[in-house]
Each structure stands twice: as C-alpha cells, then as structure tokens.
Design a protein around this motif. Sequence first.
Motif, PDB file in Angstrom:
ATOM      1  N   LYS A 119       0.895  -1.360   0.046  1.00  0.00           N
ATOM      2  CA  LYS A 119      -0.106  -0.045   0.028  1.00  0.00           C
ATOM      3  C   LYS A 119       1.010   1.209  -0.067  1.00  0.00           C
ATOM      4  N   ARG A 120       2.074   1.161   0.689  1.00  0.00           N
ATOM      5  CA  ARG A 120       2.787   2.177   0.965  1.00  0.00           C
ATOM      6  C   ARG A 120       3.530   2.642  -0.825  1.00  0.00           C
ATOM      7  N   TYR A 121       3.805   1.592  -1.373  1.00  0.00           N
ATOM      8  CA  TYR A 121       4.160   1.858  -2.735  1.00  0.00           C
ATOM      9  C   TYR A 121       3.102   2.327  -3.571  1.00  0.00           C
ATOM     10  N   VAL A 122       1.829   1.952  -3.463  1.00  0.00           N
ATOM     11  CA  VAL A 122       0.752   2.303  -4.368  1.00  0.00           C
ATOM     12  C   VAL A 122       0.593   3.735  -4.132  1.00  0.00           C
ATOM     13  N   THR A 123       0.515   4.215  -2.965  1.00  0.00           N
ATOM     14  CA  THR A 123      -0.204   5.656  -2.545  1.00  0.00           C
ATOM     15  C   THR A 123       1.038   6.736  -2.786  1.00  0.00           C
ATOM     16  N   GLU A 124       2.441   6.007  -2.185  1.00  0.00           N
ATOM     17  CA  GLU A 124       3.423   7.240  -2.329  1.00  0.00           C
ATOM     18  C   GLU A 124       4.119   7.261  -3.608  1.00  0.00           C
ATOM     19  N   THR A 170      -9.284  -1.764   1.231  1.00  0.00           N
ATOM     20  CA  THR A 170      -7.994  -1.784   2.173  1.00  0.00           C
ATOM     21  C   THR A 170      -7.246  -0.456   2.450  1.00  0.00           C
ATOM     22  N   PHE A 171      -7.632   0.569   1.723  1.00  0.00           N
ATOM     23  CA  PHE A 171      -6.927   1.749   1.600  1.00  0.00           C
ATOM     24  C   PHE A 171      -8.017   2.756   2.623  1.00  0.00           C
ATOM     25  N   SER A 172      -7.360   3.238   3.597  1.00  0.00           N
ATOM     26  CA  SER A 172      -8.128   4.395   4.336  1.00  0.00           C
ATOM     27  C   SER A 172      -8.100   5.613   3.784  1.00  0.00           C
ATOM     28  N   ASN A 173      -8.897   6.513   4.264  1.00  0.00           N
ATOM     29  CA  ASN A 173      -9.097   8.034   3.585  1.00  0.00           C
ATOM     30  C   ASN A 173      -7.830   8.597   3.435  1.00  0.00           C
ATOM     31  N   ASP A 174      -7.106   8.558   4.364  1.00  0.00           N
ATOM     32  CA  ASP A 174      -5.746   9.356   4.317  1.00  0.00           C
ATOM     33  C   ASP A 174      -4.900   8.509   3.727  1.00  0.00           C
ATOM     34  N   GLU A 175      -4.822   7.265   2.909  1.00  0.00           N
ATOM     35  CA  GLU A 175      -3.970   6.766   2.457  1.00  0.00           C
ATOM     36  C   GLU A 175      -4.238   7.032   0.809  1.00  0.00           C
ATOM     37  N   THR A 176      -4.197   8.123   0.389  1.00  0.00           N
ATOM     38  CA  THR A 176      -4.235   8.508  -0.961  1.00  0.00           C
ATOM     39  C   THR A 176      -2.950   9.291  -1.358  1.00  0.00           C
ATOM     40  N   ASP A 224      -0.351  12.065  -3.124  1.00  0.00           N
ATOM     41  CA  ASP A 224      -0.021  13.117  -2.449  1.00  0.00           C
ATOM     42  C   ASP A 224       0.021  14.470  -3.360  1.00  0.00           C
ATOM     43  N   ASP A 225      -0.184  13.883  -4.795  1.00  0.00           N
ATOM     44  CA  ASP A 225       0.134  15.108  -5.775  1.00  0.00           C
ATOM     45  C   ASP A 225      -0.952  15.783  -5.920  1.00  0.00           C
ATOM     46  N   PRO A 226      -0.886  17.030  -6.253  1.00  0.00           N
ATOM     47  CA  PRO A 226      -1.992  18.047  -6.528  1.00  0.00           C
ATOM     48  C   PRO A 226      -3.373  17.536  -7.144  1.00  0.00           C
ATOM     49  N   LEU A 227      -2.928  17.016  -8.351  1.00  0.00           N
ATOM     50  CA  LEU A 227      -4.061  16.670  -9.345  1.00  0.00           C
ATOM     51  C   LEU A 227      -4.827  15.498  -8.688  1.00  0.00           C
ATOM     52  N   ALA A 228      -4.167  14.501  -8.201  1.00  0.00           N
ATOM     53  CA  ALA A 228      -4.868  13.335  -7.508  1.00  0.00           C
ATOM     54  C   ALA A 228      -5.745  13.898  -6.095  1.00  0.00           C
ATOM     55  N   LYS A 229      -5.123  15.102  -5.717  1.00  0.00           N
ATOM     56  CA  LYS A 229      -6.031  15.652  -4.450  1.00  0.00           C
ATOM     57  C   LYS A 229      -7.316  16.136  -5.083  1.00  0.00           C
ATOM     58  N   GLU A 230      -7.117  16.874  -6.177  1.00  0.00           N
ATOM     59  CA  GLU A 230      -8.199  17.538  -6.916  1.00  0.00           C
ATOM     60  C   GLU A 230      -9.187  16.644  -7.507  1.00  0.00           C
ATOM     61  N   VAL A 231      -8.910  15.204  -7.827  1.00  0.00           N
ATOM     62  CA  VAL A 231      -9.816  14.240  -8.391  1.00  0.00           C
ATOM     63  C   VAL A 231     -10.571  13.737  -7.133  1.00  0.00           C
ATOM     64  N   VAL A 232      -9.678  13.652  -6.205  1.00  0.00           N
ATOM     65  CA  VAL A 232     -10.571  12.936  -4.764  1.00  0.00           C
ATOM     66  C   VAL A 232     -11.569  14.022  -4.331  1.00  0.00           C
TER      67      VAL A 232
END
Lengths: 442, 277
Positions: free
Chosen positions: A353-358, A368-374, A376-384
């Motif tokens: 999971k660390r590899y996948v998100t980071e 299996t991913f919690s809400n804070d495991e998303t 970090d890049d700005p566009l991914a945050k925008e999508v979320v």
Amino acid sequence: MKKLSILLVIALLFSFLSGCCQRDTTETSATVRLLNFKPEIASVYERIAKDYENETGVKLVVETAAANTYESTLTAKMATNEAPTIFQINGPRGYANWKDYCKNLENSTIADIVTDDDLLLKTDEGVFGIPYVVEGYGIIYNDAIMRKFFALPDKKTNLASAEEIKSFEDLKEVVEEMTKRKKDLGIEGVFASTSLKPGEDWRWQTHLLNVPVHYEFDKNDIDLETDEVNNFNFEFAENYRKLFDLYLNNSVTDKKMLGSKITGDSMAEFALGKCAMVQNGNWGYSQIKEVGGNVVGEEDVKMMPLYMGINDENQGLCIGTEGYLAINKRADENAQKASEDFLYWLFSSETGKRYVTEELGFITPFNTFSNDETPDDPLAKEVVRWMNMEGTHTVPWDFVIFPSQVFKNNMGSNLLMYAQGTKNWTDVRDAAVKDWKTESNR
Amino acid sequence: MKKYAPLFLLPLTLAFLVFFVVPFLGGLILSFTEFTTVENASFVGVENYVKAFTADTGFLNALWFTIKFTIVSVISVNVFAFLLALLLTKSLKGVNFFRTVFFLPNLIGGIVLGYIWNVIINGVLSYFGVDITFDASYGFWGLVILMNWQMIGYMMIIYIAGLQSVDRGLIEAAHIDGANHISALWHVTIPSLMPSVTICTFLTLTNSFKLFDQNLALTGGAPGKETSMLALDIYDTFYGRIGWQGVGQAKAVVFFVIVALIALVQLKLTRSREVEV
C-alpha cells in the motif's frame, strides 16, 4: 583430419539441436510476470519486485511496454514461454479481444476487496478484470495566472476567481477576456496546444468526446451492456464543438499548425507558464513536474470540469478507470495462484500500500485503503476532492465502449481537418455518427 | 568432400527452415484465421481477404499512394545517385570525404530520420502558416525527399563501384571512333553498368514499396489516411479493430505477393539489358 572435421560438425549440430529443443522447466512455475502499461512507473515496479521477493520468496518479473505499444507487446509476449501472468485489458472492448486468456476472478481475494462491485469488469459468466487505479480528467489550470487575471483592475468579468467558473458561459467569458489580455498576463494563449498529431489526439477523440456520448446515452436510458450502444447520434455535437472551438481559438498555437503537436508539447507549455489551462488528467502531473524550468507551483495546479453547456450546474470531473488487471488463465496453475497472491499483497499489505499511494501515485478502488492513504500530488487530490463533492454528477468513463480504435483515429483526423479549415463541422459530425455505426457492426 | 555437402549445409538449412520458412507458412495460415495471438487461431476461410478489400477503401488507397510514391522515388533516387557517382569518380579534391558525407544518412534509423524531417519540413511550412498534415501532397513530397536523402548515398556507392569497373579501353576506343562524352556515356558506360542498375532499382523499388518507419514518423498517414502506405495500413488494420488481426495478416500476404511479383518482373527486365563484355 577428415574424421576430426566430421566430429566437429556433429558436435556443432548437437549443440545447435539441444540449444533449440531444450526448454527451461525449472522454477518458472511460480514466477509472477507482470506486463506493465505505464512506462513512467517502470522503475517503481522494479523496486516492488525486489521487496516482494525478499518478503515472500516469490519471483516477480515486471516488463514494461513502451508508450502506445501495449497491445502489440502483449500480443507478441502471449505466444512465448514467458507469457505475462498478469496483464492489462482496456474495458469491455479489450476483454472481447483477450477473453480466451482472462481467468474468471469471481470471489477471488483481489475481487473481494474492490469497494464497489460495479467497478469490476463483469460479464454474465464472471469477473474478468480488476480495476486498480481510478483516474480523473478535466481542465487543469494554473491558479497563479488565474489570480493575476482576476486581480487586473480593469477586468470586465464579474467573476472573482477561477473557483467561480461554473458553466460554459463563465468559462468562455473568462477565457476570451484572458486572450485579449494575454500580454498583461505574460502568456502566449489561454489553452495549451490542442495536440492533433495522429496518435496524440486521444484527449479530443476519446476524452472530450466522452462527455457528449455519456449524456446522450444517459438521456436516452441506454443500457451500456447491450447492443443499444451501437447507435450514437451525436445529439450534443454543438456542445462538443463549442468547447473544442474555445480550445482552438484561444490557444498557444495557431489552428493550422496543430497537426504536429503532441501531448508532451501541451504539458510543457503548461509547465513553463506559457498558457493557463490544459485539458488532461491527474496522470499528467508527473509530466508537469518533470519539465525542466517549470514555473508552476504545486499549490497552483487545480482542475475544473469540462463545461460544455449540457449539465453545467452539476458537472463534475470525468472519473473512472480504463485499465483492468487480468490473470492469464493459460499460465501455469501455480503461477496463476501466485499472481493473485501478489495483487492481493500489493493492494492490501503495508509495504504494498505504501508503494501504491506514495510511489505509484494511484487512487485505488480498494477497501483496504483508508481515507488518508491517498496520493500526495495536487491533481490526485483534486480528483478526490471532486469525487467526494456533494451535488456533482461525476461523468463516468463511457469511452471504454467506443466501438474501435479505427473510430477514434478517424474522429481524430477529422478534428484535425476541421481545425485546419479543410472540413466543415457538419461533415465531422456526420462522419462520427456513420463511423460509430459501421465500426459497431464489425 | 562432396558427399559431406549435405552435412555442412544442414545447420544453415535448419536455421532457414526454423527462422524463415516456418514463420512464413505460419503467417500464411494465420491469414485464413481469426486470432489474437498465434495460439488461439480459428479457421474462417477467405473471409479476411474479402474484408481486406471490401470493408473500406483504406487498402486500395494505400496501394495507389504507394505505387505513386515508388515510381517517383525509384526514378529520382537512381538519377541523383548516378549523377553523384559520376561526379565523385572524377578526380576532384576531397572525393572520399564527399562519398562519406553522402553515405552517412543511410546509417540513421528510419524513425529518427522521420522525426528529423518532420521538424525540418514543419519548420519551413510554418512560414506559410500550415504543417505537413495540411495537405496530402506535402506528405507525399516530404516522403520523397526523405527517401532520396536516405537512399541516394547507398545507391551512389554501388554506382561508383560499377563505374570504376567499366573498361577504360572501351571508352577510349569510343572516343577514338569519334563519340563525344554524352554518347560515350550513353552507349558504352551505361550498358556496362547494367548490373549496378539492376541491383539499385531492385533495392530502391522494394525499399520504397515496403517503407514503414519513415511513413509512421513523418506523417502517420495524416491528413486522414491519405498518406498511409501499404505497410502502415496493414499495421493500422492489425491493431485498429478487435478481432481484425486476421485481416491485417491477409493484407500482409497480398502485400508480399505484390512485392514479389514486381521484384521478379523488374529483375527480368533489367537483367535482359545487361551486356556481357
């Protein structure tokens, strides 16, 4: 001497024959072979492979297809002894091509952790593809330039920030005024080049076209899993054209010069601050970041929906998934099992999971991913952010049911001719409708 | 020693069978099937061949475009290569340098050349506010220029080798008999050069017909499919539609037959003009 030479020839022959008949049967059975779709993350997979082998002792071989060559690489690899055990298919059309190879994953550990059963690639017979990354696209904008525009003392628009753009009319008003003031803003155009080089036109013939296609099928209650999708009338053609024209007329590049522009050019223009907006998805952030001399601040990269006057008040980003992971049912039984285990590990273990998100930067559809495991890049945050916004209609990726690559390529070349002024819009629209029908019936 | 000949030939024969004959027959069989990879083919008869010609006009358009391109480039490449060879067999200063320079483009890969010329041609056309995808004729002449630039050097080397082996005595005799330079060239040099002409036309003809990388990188078929040559059309068919790999394969077989026929006819024609000295 003669005897010696005969001996030599026979020895040579033997080595030749044994070389080509010998098959390496040792230890290949439990090897997981993954054919990766995204060249930009190939190096991360190599590190994952190392860690996975250390943790579990199972060998993971990751190969990566170069950009735009996934289907051909997969076709070639599938017929070899080292066929991928995990590969990617692009939605229902991709499944139709590879159905002889896709294992039924119903009730498998990996299918069970997908948050929503509707996301799975399903047919009447079972589950054949696991979505692994959710992506979104819209109009990416540089908020620094937008703020500069809205701070102009003599601006005519009543809007006060990019956040307030809520419809096509707003967008058009702002964009056209920005074009007039481009010298004051220090930009060469509002939109990055509309890349229409053959093979680089997917942002228009696939992504942008997704919006009118979705709303047409939505309005007419078309069941996407039936043959009803074989009819497409391009009812929202004018809406598509409005936004496309806005791109063309307020661009960094002259309309007639778009046939040689590639997506990379557009992203570079955005990164270098030559333009304020570019249509693309969250995957594009890595491209923006990598451009040498980029001037876009991480906090200024934002995204807004593709407003084209259809359902503007509720319009959200286009969010969905195109890539589904499938397991090769022709592979060795142990390898199939090992592949399932690997996928489960990647999307549920701490290391995975660390590899996948980071590092891979995936927004995943797994519980299996919690809400804070998303990521970090700005566009991914925008999508979320857009995905969770109340009252918006997220436009799904209906382009996975576009009839064929030929349809998309034809659409792209017609759009290019429209941009160059050698084809009028009515012909482009009619060709799209006609191609959709003929390509659907092939 | 002769009785061992089959033994010595065996490794090469095997290699030829395994790496050429078998894949070729495999390809031929695949053209009659529907398949995703070579493992899951199912027989469909001649349907692929019918589709190749009737489904759309892409293949015939590509054939016509390829023929036009081949005619123009075979003539231009050979004429320019021959003239260069004539020039560079004179005793000029720096002859070897120029030979190398003209040969160099041949060492660069087709894709790279395609992109380089894409940039150059677009750079020129940008003064007129358009680019290479604007009109099919731009793409056509772009391809011709690219082909010339790449092939002239290679053909020039073959012509130079041919020119150097022409019997000086014959030319001198012609001059003594009162022939001027032009008629000596026309009636003595060129006839003795026919073996070089044969090989050069063969190479340019087949290479022009089979052109792919340069086509893909320079125009990608744009505008529309108007500058797609046969190989690119086959490639697009293969990957363009689900389940159409067999049709692409059928087109490839037709393509092979055409290239083989043209090459055979050409060899026969130019061979018959070769003279024994």
